[in-house]
Design an enzyme around this catalytic site. Sequence first.
Site, PDB file in Angstrom:
ATOM      1  N   GLU A 199      40.621  39.876  43.765  1.00 55.15           N
ATOM      2  CA  GLU A 199      40.555  39.637  42.313  1.00 55.15           C
ATOM      3  C   GLU A 199      40.908  40.924  41.561  1.00 55.15           C
ATOM      4  OE1 GLU A 199      37.221  36.998  40.889  1.00 55.15           O
ATOM      5  OE2 GLU A 199      36.277  37.932  42.615  1.00 55.15           O
ATOM      6  N   GLU A 228      39.870  39.745  30.573  1.00 50.77           N
ATOM      7  CA  GLU A 228      38.581  40.225  31.070  1.00 50.77           C
ATOM      8  C   GLU A 228      37.703  40.710  29.918  1.00 50.77           C
ATOM      9  OE1 GLU A 228      36.281  40.547  33.063  1.00 50.77           O
ATOM     10  OE2 GLU A 228      37.068  39.567  34.861  1.00 50.77           O
ATOM     11  N   ASP A 250      64.811  59.260  55.948  1.00 52.07           N
ATOM     12  CA  ASP A 250      64.295  60.595  56.185  1.00 52.07           C
ATOM     13  C   ASP A 250      62.863  60.660  55.661  1.00 52.07           C
ATOM     14  OD1 ASP A 250      63.730  63.229  56.436  1.00 52.07           O
ATOM     15  OD2 ASP A 250      65.313  63.947  55.078  1.00 52.07           O
ATOM     16  N   ARG A 310      24.982  39.034  40.728  1.00 56.64           N
ATOM     17  CA  ARG A 310      26.223  39.804  40.806  1.00 56.64           C
ATOM     18  C   ARG A 310      25.985  41.301  40.680  1.00 56.64           C
ATOM     19  NH1 ARG A 310      31.188  36.540  39.580  1.00 56.64           N
ATOM     20  NH2 ARG A 310      30.505  34.386  39.726  1.00 56.64           N
ATOM     21  N   GLU A 363      42.701  39.839  34.374  1.00 57.19           N
ATOM     22  CA  GLU A 363      42.518  39.601  35.804  1.00 57.19           C
ATOM     23  C   GLU A 363      43.426  38.467  36.231  1.00 57.19           C
ATOM     24  OE1 GLU A 363      38.464  39.271  37.442  1.00 57.19           O
ATOM     25  OE2 GLU A 363      39.125  37.434  38.455  1.00 57.19           O
ATOM     26  N   ARG A 379      32.185  43.857  46.293  1.00 54.22           N
ATOM     27  CA  ARG A 379      32.450  44.030  44.866  1.00 54.22           C
ATOM     28  C   ARG A 379      32.795  45.450  44.421  1.00 54.22           C
ATOM     29  NH1 ARG A 379      30.945  39.940  41.671  1.00 54.22           N
ATOM     30  NH2 ARG A 379      30.142  41.299  40.031  1.00 54.22           N
ATOM     31  N   GLU A 432      41.950  43.529  38.759  1.00 52.39           N
ATOM     32  CA  GLU A 432      41.887  43.652  37.294  1.00 52.39           C
ATOM     33  C   GLU A 432      42.767  44.826  36.860  1.00 52.39           C
ATOM     34  OE1 GLU A 432      37.311  42.007  36.692  1.00 52.39           O
ATOM     35  OE2 GLU A 432      37.621  44.132  37.097  1.00 52.39           O
ATOM     36  N   GLU A 485      31.880  38.324  49.279  1.00 53.80           N
ATOM     37  CA  GLU A 485      32.665  39.062  48.296  1.00 53.80           C
ATOM     38  C   GLU A 485      32.161  40.495  48.246  1.00 53.80           C
ATOM     39  OE1 GLU A 485      31.636  38.276  44.175  1.00 53.80           O
ATOM     40  OE2 GLU A 485      33.726  38.495  43.552  1.00 53.80           O
ATOM     41  N   HIS A 538      37.469  42.889  43.410  1.00 53.75           N
ATOM     42  CA  HIS A 538      36.562  42.240  44.362  1.00 53.75           C
ATOM     43  C   HIS A 538      37.396  41.712  45.515  1.00 53.75           C
ATOM     44  CE1 HIS A 538      33.852  41.179  40.664  1.00 53.75           C
ATOM     45  NE2 HIS A 538      33.829  42.449  40.965  1.00 53.75           N
TER      46      HIS A 538
HETATM   47  P1  ADP Z   1      34.584  34.950  41.564  1.00 52.61           P
HETATM   48  O1  ADP Z   1      33.567  33.867  41.396  1.00 52.61           O
HETATM   49  O2  ADP Z   1      34.021  36.231  42.045  1.00 52.61           O
HETATM   50  O3  ADP Z   1      35.413  35.109  40.320  1.00 52.61           O
HETATM   51  P2  ADP Z   1      36.402  33.160  42.883  1.00 52.61           P
HETATM   52  O4  ADP Z   1      35.526  31.999  43.100  1.00 52.61           O
HETATM   53  O5  ADP Z   1      37.320  33.110  41.707  1.00 52.61           O
HETATM   54  O6  ADP Z   1      35.540  34.481  42.756  1.00 52.61           O
HETATM   55  O7  ADP Z   1      37.224  33.391  44.268  1.00 52.61           O
HETATM   56  C1  ADP Z   1      38.140  34.414  44.394  1.00 52.61           C
HETATM   57  C2  ADP Z   1      38.898  34.437  45.713  1.00 52.61           C
HETATM   58  O8  ADP Z   1      38.215  33.874  46.847  1.00 52.61           O
HETATM   59  C3  ADP Z   1      40.221  33.701  45.634  1.00 52.61           C
HETATM   60  O9  ADP Z   1      41.234  34.611  45.953  1.00 52.61           O
HETATM   61  C4  ADP Z   1      40.085  32.607  46.702  1.00 52.61           C
HETATM   62  O10 ADP Z   1      41.316  32.188  47.232  1.00 52.61           O
HETATM   63  C5  ADP Z   1      39.228  33.341  47.697  1.00 52.61           C
HETATM   64  N1  ADP Z   1      38.709  32.515  48.815  1.00 52.61           N
HETATM   65  C6  ADP Z   1      38.369  31.216  48.854  1.00 52.61           C
HETATM   66  N2  ADP Z   1      37.977  30.838  50.091  1.00 52.61           N
HETATM   67  C7  ADP Z   1      38.085  31.949  50.883  1.00 52.61           C
HETATM   68  C8  ADP Z   1      37.845  32.219  52.266  1.00 52.61           C
HETATM   69  N3  ADP Z   1      37.402  31.302  53.104  1.00 52.61           N
HETATM   70  N4  ADP Z   1      38.075  33.483  52.713  1.00 52.61           N
HETATM   71  C9  ADP Z   1      38.513  34.439  51.890  1.00 52.61           C
HETATM   72  N5  ADP Z   1      38.747  34.240  50.595  1.00 52.61           N
HETATM   73  C10 ADP Z   1      38.550  33.017  50.080  1.00 52.61           C
HETATM   74 MG    MG Z   2      37.829  36.063  39.353  1.00 56.65          MG
HETATM   75 MG    MG Z   3      34.474  38.253  41.765  1.00 59.16          MG
HETATM   76 MG    MG Z   4      36.715  40.042  36.991  1.00 62.15          MG
HETATM   77 MG    MG Z   5      35.932  33.150  39.526  1.00 67.66          MG
END
Ligand code: ADP
Ligand code: MG
Ligand code: MG
Ligand code: MG
Ligand code: MG
Length: 443
Positions: free
Chosen positions: A131, A188, A52, A315, A195, A334, A133, A332, A244
Site C-alpha cells: 500500500e 490520504e 559497465d 492499527r 495512496e 505497517r 503512499e 500486514e 504497509h
Molecule cells: P488496509 O485495510 O490496510 O487498507 P487492504 O484491505 O486494502 O489493506 O489490503 C491491501 C493489500 O492486501 C492489497 O494489496 C491486497 O491485494 C493484499 N492481499 C489480499 N490478500 C492477500 C494475501 N493472501 N497475501 C498477501 N496480500 C494480500
Molecule cells: Mg489501503
Molecule cells: Mg494498510
Molecule cells: Mg494509507
Molecule cells: Mg484498505
Amino acid sequence: SSMTKEDVLQKAEELDVKFIRLQFTDILGVVKNVAITVDQLEEALEGEIMFDGSSIDGFTRIQESDMYLKPDFNTFTIFPWRPEAGGTVARLVCDVYNPNDEAFAGGPRNVLKKVLKEAEEMGYTMNVGPEPEFFLFEKTEDGRATIETHDQGGYFDLGPVDLGNDVRREIVLTLEKMGFEVEASHHEVAPGQHEIDFKYEEALRTADNIATFKFVVKSIANQYDVHATFMPKPIFGENGSGMHVHQSLFEGSENAFYDESDELGLSQTAKYYIGGLLKHAQALAAITNPTVNSYKRLVPGYEAPVYQAWSSANRSALIRIPSASGVGTRLELRNPDPTANPYLAIAVMLKAGLDGIKNEIEPPTEVVENIYDMTAEEKEELGIESLPVNINQAVQELLADEVIQDALGDHVLKHFVEAKQIEWDDYRTSVHQWELDNYLETF
Ligand code: ADP
Ligand code: MG
Ligand code: MG
Ligand code: MG
Ligand code: MG
C-alpha cells in the site's frame, strides 16, 4: 503465464516497439536503465547485453565493470505514456550477472530470489500486496520541488478541478495499461497525500511492481508539472507516507497462514512467522525504513507504528491481522515506507518470518488495547519494545542480527551499511533549521 523468448520477440513486433529499456535497481533501490534498440532485442533476450557496472556512480552503486543483464521475459511491458515520441518503448526487468555467468551478489533482485528459494525448499511461495503512499507537490516556475500542495490552492488552484486527483487517475489508468490490477486509489489524510494499492502477487513480481510503480508515479506527475515524492515525512505535523506490506505464505494453492479452527483464523505457521518478524523487527527497520527521514514518520500520533506488537484489533500495532480469511488470510507489516528497496525489504521480511517458522518462535500475546494509551510500565509488562529511533540505531541492530545479515549477503550488507553510515554522519554533523530556531537567539 510464462513468456518465452519467441513470445517477447513476437509481442515486440506486434506492438511496433522501437526501444527497450533493460531495467534493474541498485542497492539503494534506485531504478537503472540500459536502453537498447529493437535490433538488439534478441541479443538482450539471450542475456548478452553487457554494461559497465563501474559507470553507475554513487558509493554503494554497483562498482564492478563488465556486468551482464539477463531479462525476466515475464516482465515485458510497454510504457504507455510515450508512444508519440517516435516509437514505442518497452521494458524488461533484468537480473545482473557476472561475466562468469554467476548471479551478481550485489543485485537486489538476486538477493530476493535467494530467500525465495529458501522458502521454496520449505514448501512455500510468498504473496505480497503493498500500500504505497506518496505526496504530490507543486513545482516553482523554474521547476523546483516545493512542499506546497494543490489542495491548499496556489499554482494549481484550477477552480473546481483538483489536479492531484486528476494526476492520480492518470497514474491508475497507466498502471492498468501496464497490467497492474489496482484495487484501491484514494486521497490520504495529509494535504497532497495519495495512496494507490494494487493486488497482491507472488513476491518477486510485487517487488518488480513496486519499483515500476514509483517510476510510473514520478513520470506521470512530471507530465502534469507536479512533483511526486516518496519521501516518508515531508511535512512536520502531518501524516507521513508509508508502505504497509501485506504478506502470506502459500503451499500450492492453499494459504498456509489460514486455519479455520483458530479463533483469529491464523495457522501455527502464521503465528511463528509473526514471532520471527517481531524478533527481527529492529534489524529489519534498517532495510524497510532506510533513510534519516524514515524515522520522522515513526512517531506517535500519525497512524504510523512505533511499538513492536501484533494485533487483530487495532492499527497502532506494528503487525495487524486484517479480518479476511481463507485465501485472504494475511498479516500486514505497517512500518515499511516507500524509500525501501522493494527487493531487499521483501527479502528480509521473508527471512525473518522463515526464521520464526524454522525455530518455532511463538509471538507474544496479541495486544488488543491501544498501545499509545499505555504507560511505560504497562508496555514493559507486556514486553512491548520500540522500533529504532533513527537510521543509525537501526543499522546497529542490523549489525547485531546474523539472520538478517545472512539474507542480504556480505556484498549488499557491506555497501548498504557504508552508505548509511555516510548518510548518518552527514545528517548528524549538519546544522538544521530546528537548531537555529531554538538556540540562535536563546544562547
Ligand atoms: P488496509 O485495510 O490496510 O487498507 P487492504 O484491505 O486494502 O489493506 O489490503 C491491501 C493489500 O492486501 C492489497 O494489496 C491486497 O491485494 C493484499 N492481499 C489480499 N490478500 C492477500 C494475501 N493472501 N497475501 C498477501 N496480500 C494480500
Ligand atoms: Mg489501503
Ligand atoms: Mg494498510
Ligand atoms: Mg494509507
Ligand atoms: Mg484498505
